[in-house]
Scaffold this active site. Structure first.
Site, PDB file in Angstrom:
ATOM      1  CB  ALA B 244      -0.937  -0.019   1.202  1.00  0.00           C
ATOM      2  CG  HIS B 245      -1.235   4.875   0.614  1.00  0.00           C
ATOM      3  ND1 HIS B 245      -1.431   5.929   1.456  1.00  0.00           N
ATOM      4  CD2 HIS B 245      -2.244   4.010   0.867  1.00  0.00           C
ATOM      5  CE1 HIS B 245      -2.499   5.720   2.184  1.00  0.00           C
ATOM      6  NE2 HIS B 245      -3.019   4.564   1.851  1.00  0.00           N
ATOM      7  CG  ASN B 246       2.809   7.327   2.083  1.00  0.00           C
ATOM      8  OD1 ASN B 246       1.735   7.476   1.514  1.00  0.00           O
ATOM      9  ND2 ASN B 246       3.761   8.249   2.071  1.00  0.00           N
TER      10      ASN B 246
END
Lengths: 353, 353, 353
Positions: B244-246
């Site tokens: 997922a993001h980050n």
């Protein structure tokens, strides 16, 4: 197109109960079927619709008990789901005839000069056919498909849009692969080194899909390190499944979506594996094994036709009992505390005596 | 091509036991290796084949005890799996030389006029190279790959068929991405509104894949909301993984298939994560953590080199004990009932006294 | 571009605390934001950065307590995450204006002569638009997308690279589908035959994606056997999700990555489903249900707004208690053994009396 109950009963080899001349012009789910529609009941969960449906014709199991009058003409068959499947197949066939089947080679596509194509193939636009690829008769390759060098495809196979097959893989007769699936990507083989890095182990094997295999969308099947990852005749794989290098799956085994099978594991024939199951590598699963959804299989299953559940999985029925008690663990804990208090009390009284 | 045991021992830096002049012409799995084949035993599960194999040469671990005569010439190395990997690499290299490496630009492909290409690149048909893309030397881009605007690719990277890299992402040296993987799709960021709708949070960050990263087939790595999702040097990701993001993944961490890592979680270096593991967002996983397949990680792991298992995960060995008792919960329940009956009996007798 | 705290407060409808004239030129995560950067704090986990951040402007929740002096100018809004989303949207809009939006039809692409295209559409290279496809205004179709025959796409929809939509599916206004997702592949329907083979049930339904649906990367949504698989208005699906045939998902329900929903299950509106959840087929999930990650839903959920956890799932809070005791099962076992020993001792003493 209109069909009478009698015509349909003839196709599915069924027995008519009610008006044999009633006619239908469409097919619908039991919950939605209205006047002029044909539907079916195979799953007991849907029997409640029997007395309320507005369908004109209903295909049902021959042993379904009908206790009150029903609106539709009934057609009884040994297995309603199979009967319905057969009917849909005929219907689909007529439909596709009317619509015109996909044929010929759309442009632009890339077909290497060393590739050999069978008769009546369809090759969609933006498809890539590598060096020395051999494609059988009546094969359908939808747009954006990639077949790497030396891939062999037998008659009547279908590749939906954007399927990727790496070099040297073999595809059997009537194999169907849905959009986005990847066949023959490298197995996950890395040897840990003293300095913490990993050294890639080249993956020089391939994947063999035998006849009548069907593979869902965005599923991945890795090539073998050496030898072949083999999916046997009649196996059906759902969407988003992971099959690792050197796995073998036996004839007519079906696996539901998002299940993962680790490297070198051999699954027997006629197994039924639920969704989101995980299997460790290097184990054997006996023929006819049934595995419940989300189970984790951590060791070989030697007994045939076993039913398993849980992580790590064990006997299905026993696991349901353990799961039921798991829900009541706080209550179990409370009962033990009560026992402890009582026993402590006895001890204290005994001391006093 | 034929190689002698002596030649192979020289390549893998091993010690020959048996006839140094015996020659092999192919490589095979230990179960299938016949006369003239080279194979290896790294996993103890396969040691049973030692005395029955028909292979002509066998690479084994230097500490493997051989108690009876064996047919093949043995080559002992510190680590048989790494030795074999090295050999395969050489073999593969020779093979690819013979077959002819992919080179040049196939047509039709789409290369924007502002893109910059290195030397000796391969760009397969139907590949799309966006605006301002920079591609290093010896990069291989298989057919149907998509590189969005401003993507930067360093030397010797390989993109297999149908990889999609969104705009502004960075790809390190020697990175390998298998077919169908998606790098840089939007993070899953939606702010709930008072009326029940969700408002999309634009995702303006990117993904950075550092040098020597390898990514399996149909894996997805989301771009950061802001900043970068970072996959550090030497990380190996299997198929169908969700990042997922980050998220950040530390150097030389390996993750097996179908695992998912939620937003903003930071995984340390040299971790080994099994398949189908899930991690919640916004946590830290210490260096060297080992996580068993199908585990659920619900909080940060602060201690290095811990081994974890279960959902929610805790200490691996303890979890095995709890799992063993879980199987016997019905028996535990029965024992408590028995105790309760006995204690009730005591109570009744005490009353009567 | 530089913006003052006052300008930003006006956009997000917030209240300024501190210097209203301080200016920012970039956006960054709270951990990384330096002089001249704007950031936000929505998640309590990040409040620790409040007193240490070097950001120049910070968007925070209106009820966040600030107990010591802070460096940045604060902008208080009802919901910091939504406020930030709004700001990013404006920022993204300006950015895309500067960069130039994608427009027009890139070559080569394949657009059937019977397709109808709206105004201001973008069709990327290697995209395939089938027979009778209808595409609304301002639709963006990135390279390598496949839209099968008779697909209908409403205004302002976006298809990222390599999306595959099978024939006859419907796509609502402003729908966004990320790279590699497959819409409308065949449902997994096979009728077992007496000889162990399976007969495919043709899948003649379709998929309907209503307005404002967003779908992540490499997700798969199967077409209905008959009728439609329906994803209602405002639903957000993450990456690598599996939605089986005839499923319905209610308005504004969000589902995290790698979750799988089996055939004919109906999920209500405003549900929140974690990652790696599995749901069996033919069940109903009430509106507002919240399901924790990795749960397995084995039966219908009738009560609205329930919170569930575990496999099989039950009440969230109760499940946490059971999980806590699960960790201590070896201790529970020891306590029972102790009780048994004591009770045996009583019995022996009683005998002796």
């Amino acid at each position: 197109m209109q069909f009478s109950a009698l015509q349909i009963a003839t196709i599915v080899n069924g027995k008519v109960e009610g008006d044999p001349d009633v006619r239908v012009s469409n097919i619908a789910k039991i919950e939605e079927a209205g006047e002029g529609a044909l539907s079916f009941i195979a799953n007991p969960k849907y029997e409640e619709h029997l007395y309320s449906t507005q369908a004109s014709i209903l295909i049902i199991n021959e042993n379904l008990q009908v206790e009150r009058p029903v609106k539709p003409t009934l057609i009884r068959v040994a297995d309603a789901y199979s009967g319905f499947a057969l009917l849909m197949e005929k219907y689909n066939y007529i439909l596709s005839r009317q619509k015109g089947l996909k044929k010929g080679i759309q442009q632009p596509s890339y077909i290497s000069t060393s590739a050999i194509l069978g008769e009546d193939v369809y090759i969609g636009a933006f498809s890539y056919i590598g060096e020395n690829v051999i494609i059988g008769n009546n094969v359908k390759i939808y747009p954006g498909t990639y077949l790497g060098d030396n891939v062999v495809v037998n008659d009547d196979a279908i590749f939906y849009a954007g399927v990727k097959v790496y070099h040297d893989c073999l595809v059997g007769h009537r194999v169907v692969i849905h959009a986005g699936s990847v066949i023959g990507s490298d197995g996950f083989g890395f040897a840990p080194q003293a300095d913490g890095n990993y050294k890639k182990v080249p993956q020089i094997g391939n994947v063999i899909l035998e006849d009548d295999v069907e593979i869902g969308a965005n599923t991945t099947i890795d090539r073998a390190t050496m030898g072949s990852t083999i999916i046997r005749k009649g196996v059906k794989l759902d969407n988003l499944i992971q099959i690792a290098h050197n796995v073998e799956i036996g004839e007519n085994t079906v696996i539901a979506a998002q299940t993962g099978v680790s490297g070198s594991t051999k699954i027997g024939r006629n197994c039924v594996v639920g969704g989101q199951v995980g299997m460790v590598g290097h184990i054997q699963i006996a023929d006819g094994t049934r595995i419940n959804a989300q189970s984790g299989i951590s060791k070989s299953v030697n007994e045939q036709n076993a039913a398993l559940n849980g992580t790590p999985a064990f006997d299905y029925k026993s696991s349901l009992k353990s799961q039921a008690i798991f829900r009541n663990l706080p209550e179990l804990d409370r009962r033990i505390k009560e026992l402890e208090a009582l026993v402590r009390q006895f001890m204290a009284e005994k001391e006093r005596l």
